[in-house]
Design an enzyme around this catalytic site. Structure first.
Site, short mmCIF file in Angstrom:
data_model
loop_
_atom_site.label_atom_id
_atom_site.label_comp_id
_atom_site.label_asym_id
_atom_site.label_seq_id
_atom_site.Cartn_x
_atom_site.Cartn_y
_atom_site.Cartn_z
N HIS A 182 0.84 -1.21 0.00
CA HIS A 182 0.00 0.00 0.00
C HIS A 182 0.87 1.26 0.00
O HIS A 182 0.70 2.15 -0.83
CB HIS A 182 -0.90 -0.04 1.24
CG HIS A 182 -1.76 1.17 1.46
ND1 HIS A 182 -3.12 1.17 1.26
CD2 HIS A 182 -1.46 2.41 1.89
CE1 HIS A 182 -3.60 2.36 1.55
NE2 HIS A 182 -2.61 3.15 1.94
N GLU A 183 1.83 1.33 0.92
CA GLU A 183 2.67 2.53 1.02
C GLU A 183 3.51 2.72 -0.24
O GLU A 183 3.69 3.83 -0.73
CB GLU A 183 3.56 2.46 2.27
CG GLU A 183 2.82 2.34 3.60
CD GLU A 183 1.76 3.42 3.83
OE1 GLU A 183 1.82 4.48 3.21
OE2 GLU A 183 0.84 3.16 4.64
N HIS A 186 1.48 4.24 -2.97
CA HIS A 186 1.42 5.70 -2.84
C HIS A 186 2.62 6.36 -3.51
O HIS A 186 2.51 7.41 -4.14
CB HIS A 186 1.38 6.12 -1.37
CG HIS A 186 0.02 6.00 -0.74
ND1 HIS A 186 -1.12 6.50 -1.32
CD2 HIS A 186 -0.36 5.46 0.44
CE1 HIS A 186 -2.15 6.27 -0.52
NE2 HIS A 186 -1.72 5.63 0.55
N TYR A 197 -4.38 14.24 -2.81
CA TYR A 197 -4.79 13.49 -1.63
C TYR A 197 -5.90 14.21 -0.88
O TYR A 197 -5.75 14.64 0.25
CB TYR A 197 -3.58 13.26 -0.72
CG TYR A 197 -3.73 12.07 0.17
CD1 TYR A 197 -3.83 10.79 -0.35
CD2 TYR A 197 -3.77 12.21 1.55
CE1 TYR A 197 -3.97 9.69 0.47
CE2 TYR A 197 -3.91 11.12 2.39
CZ TYR A 197 -4.02 9.86 1.83
OH TYR A 197 -4.16 8.77 2.66
N GLU A 206 -6.08 6.20 -2.23
CA GLU A 206 -6.13 5.21 -1.16
C GLU A 206 -6.57 3.83 -1.68
O GLU A 206 -6.01 2.80 -1.31
CB GLU A 206 -7.10 5.67 -0.06
CG GLU A 206 -6.45 6.48 1.02
CD GLU A 206 -5.35 5.70 1.72
OE1 GLU A 206 -5.58 4.56 2.13
OE2 GLU A 206 -4.25 6.24 1.85
N ASP A 291 -10.26 13.88 7.69
CA ASP A 291 -9.35 13.02 6.94
C ASP A 291 -9.28 13.40 5.46
O ASP A 291 -9.47 12.57 4.57
CB ASP A 291 -9.78 11.55 7.11
CG ASP A 291 -8.80 10.57 6.52
OD1 ASP A 291 -7.60 10.89 6.44
OD2 ASP A 291 -9.26 9.48 6.11
N HIS A 296 -9.75 7.78 3.55
CA HIS A 296 -9.66 6.37 3.98
C HIS A 296 -11.05 5.75 4.18
O HIS A 296 -11.16 4.61 4.61
CB HIS A 296 -8.88 6.23 5.30
CG HIS A 296 -7.45 6.64 5.19
ND1 HIS A 296 -7.01 7.93 5.39
CD2 HIS A 296 -6.34 5.92 4.88
CE1 HIS A 296 -5.71 7.99 5.22
NE2 HIS A 296 -5.27 6.78 4.91
ZN LIG Z 1 -2.68 5.12 2.35
#
Ligand SMILES: [Zn+2]
Ligand SMILES: [Ca+2]
Ligand SMILES: [Ca+2]
Length: 381
Positions: A182-183, A186, A197, A206, A291, A296
Site C-alpha cells: 500500500h505505502e 502511494h 490526496y 487510497e 481526513d 480512507h
Molecule cells: Zn494510504
C-alpha cells in the site's frame, strides 16, 4: 519530539502521511542529508520476521558488519534504524553475524524483505523499476518509538513499532505485506498520476494502494513466499488478536470504523448524515472535511468495485463476472500510471479504467463490460 509530531499528523490523516499533509521538516531534512550509506561486498544473510519465517536477506558487508542494503534491485533497497529516538538520525540496520534472528530484528527483517517482494511484483507484472520507474532507492525506516502507523513520507516508508493504544495490540507495522505494498503504491502514484490526496481523487489514491497491497499479498501466497492465506481484508497482520483488520475490500461494512484513528463514531458529514460503516456504494459517500475529505473512508466504494471486478458477485442487484486478479492489476496499473490525472474523481476513474481495459483487451471486450458492471454495482455511472 519529532515522533510526537509525526504521531499527531498521522492521527489526523489515518494510515498514511500524504504528500498533501506534508512531510515534517526535520524528517525531510534528514532524508536528503543524513541517510547513512555504505559501500562493501554484496552478501546473502538470513533473518526471522514477525511471524517466524526465515527470510533470505540481501545485505552489504563492510567493516565486519552486515548492513540491510540490497543492491540487487533498482539502485538499492535500504532499511534504517530509528533507534527509538525522539529525533531522526537514521543509521543503516546492521548485524555482526549475518543472522538477523533477535526479536528486535523482526521489524527490520520484514521491512527489508517485503520491500523486495513489492519491488519484484511491480517489476515482474508491470515492468516498473521501483516506484519512480528509474530504480529509485527504496528506504524503509523502522523503530520509530511509540508510534502505531505506517506512512509514505516522500522519500521513504516509515513503520511504527506498534503499541496497545485504544486497547488493541499492534505489532511492528512492517509485519503486514499488504500494508507495505500500500505505502509503496502511494509512492508510485506520487511519481505518476499524482492523484491529489483530498476528496475523491484522494480516496481513489487510497483505494489503488489498498488494491495493489492486496494483489501483492495474493501473488506472494501463490508463489509460496508466505504460508498465511491471502485475503481481501487490509492490514490484518498488524493486529495481534488475529481477527481485527483495518478495512475490508469485499465487505467494507465488516471493518469497524473505530479502528482507524482518523475516524471516531459516529462520523457525521457536512449534510448531517451519520456514517456508521465503511461505504460500499456511491449513495453512501461521506461529504465532509475529516481526513482530507474521507480519503480512507470513501476509498471503500472503489475497493468494493475492484473486488467485484476481480472476483465477481451480485451487489445491489447488479451482477459482475470476475475477470481475475491479473487483469484487474493490469487495468488499474495502466490507468493509475498513464490515464488518471491529479484531479481524477470517481466518475473519471470509471472512464479511465474503461479506457485502460479497451486498450488492453479491445473496445468490445468482456473486460470492458465488467469494468462497467463493477462500477454500476457501486453506483458510479
Ligand atoms: Zn494510504
Ligand atoms: Ca545476529
Ligand atoms: Ca490482507
Amino acid at each position: 519530539m519529532l515522533n510526537r509530531k509525526i504521531l499527531t499528523l498521522t492521527v489526523t490523516t489515518g494510515i498514511i502521511l500524504s504528500a498533501l499533509g506534508g512531510t515534517p521538516k526535520a524528517l525531510a531534512a534528514s532524508t536528503t542529508s543524513k541517510w547513512e550509506e555504505v559501500t562493501g561486498k554484496y552478501t546473502k544473510a538470513k533473518g526471522i520476521g514477525h511471524f517466524g519465517d526465515t527470510r533470505i536477506l540481501h545485505t552489504t558487508k563492510a567493516n565486519n558488519q552486515y548492513y540491510l542494503q540490497d543492491t540487487t534491485r533498482g539502485v538499492k533497497i535500504v532499511t534504517y534504524d530509528g533507534q527509538n529516538r525522539d529525533d531522526i538520525r537514521p543509521i543503516l540496520w546492521r548485524d555482526t553475524d549475518k543472522k538477523f534472528y533477535d526479536a528486535k530484528d523482526a521489524i527490520a527483517v520484514d521491512a527489508h524483505y517485503y520491500a523486495g517482494v513489492v519491488y519484484d511484483y511491480f517489476k515482474e507484472k508491470h515492468g516498473r523499476n521501483s516506484y519512480d520507474n528509474k530504480g529509485g532507492i527504496i528506504r524503509s525506516y523502522v523503530r520509530m518509538g511509540d508510534f502505531a502507523d505506517a506512512l509514505w513520507a516522500g522519500s521513504g516508508i516509515l513503520y511504527g513499532n506498534g503499541n496497545s493504544d485504544d486497547g488493541i495490540q499492534t505489532r511492528g507495522f512492517s509485519s503486514a505485506l499488504d500494508l507495505v505494498g500500500h505505502e509503496f503504491t502511494h509512492a508510485i502514484i506520487s511519481t505518476s498520476s499524482k492523484l491529489i490526496y483530498k476528496n475523491e481523487s484522494g480516496a481513489l489514491n487510497e483505494a489503488i494502494a489498498d488494491l495493489f497491497g492486496t494483489l501483492i499479498e495474493h501473488d506472494s501466497y501463490n508463489k509460496k513466499l508466505t504460508k498465511k492465506k491471502a485475503n481481501w481484508n487490509f492490514a490484518e497482520d498488524v493486529y495481534v488478536d488475529g481477527k481485527t483488520f483495518l478495512r475490508s475490500m469485499n465487505n467494507p461494512a465488516s471493518a469497524p470504523l473505530s479502528i482507524n484513528s482518523g475516524y471516531r463514531e459516529p462520523l457525521i458529514d457536512s449534510e448531517g448524515k451519520i456514517h456508521t460503516h465503511y461505504p460500499d456504494h456511491y449513495s453512501k459517500l461521506y461529504k465532509g472535511t475529516e481526513d482530507h475529505g474521507g480519503v480512507h473512508f470513501n476509498s471503500s466504494i472503489i475497493n468494493k468495485a475492484s473486488y467485484l471486478l476481480s472476483e465477481g458477485g451480485t451487489h445491489y442487484g447488479v451482477n459482475v463476472q470476475g475477470i481475475g486478479k491479473e487483469k484487474v492489476g493490469k487495468i488499474y496499473y495502466l490507468a493509475a500510471t498513464e490515464i488518471f490525472t491529479e484531479n481524477t474523481n470517481f466518475k473519471d476513474a470509471r472512464l479511465g479504467l474503461e479506457k485502460a481495459a479497451k486498450k488492453l483487451y479491445g473496445d468490445n471486450s468482456k473486460e470492458v463490460k465488467q469494468v462497467q458492471a463493477a462500477y454500476n454495482a457501486v453506483g458510479i455511472k
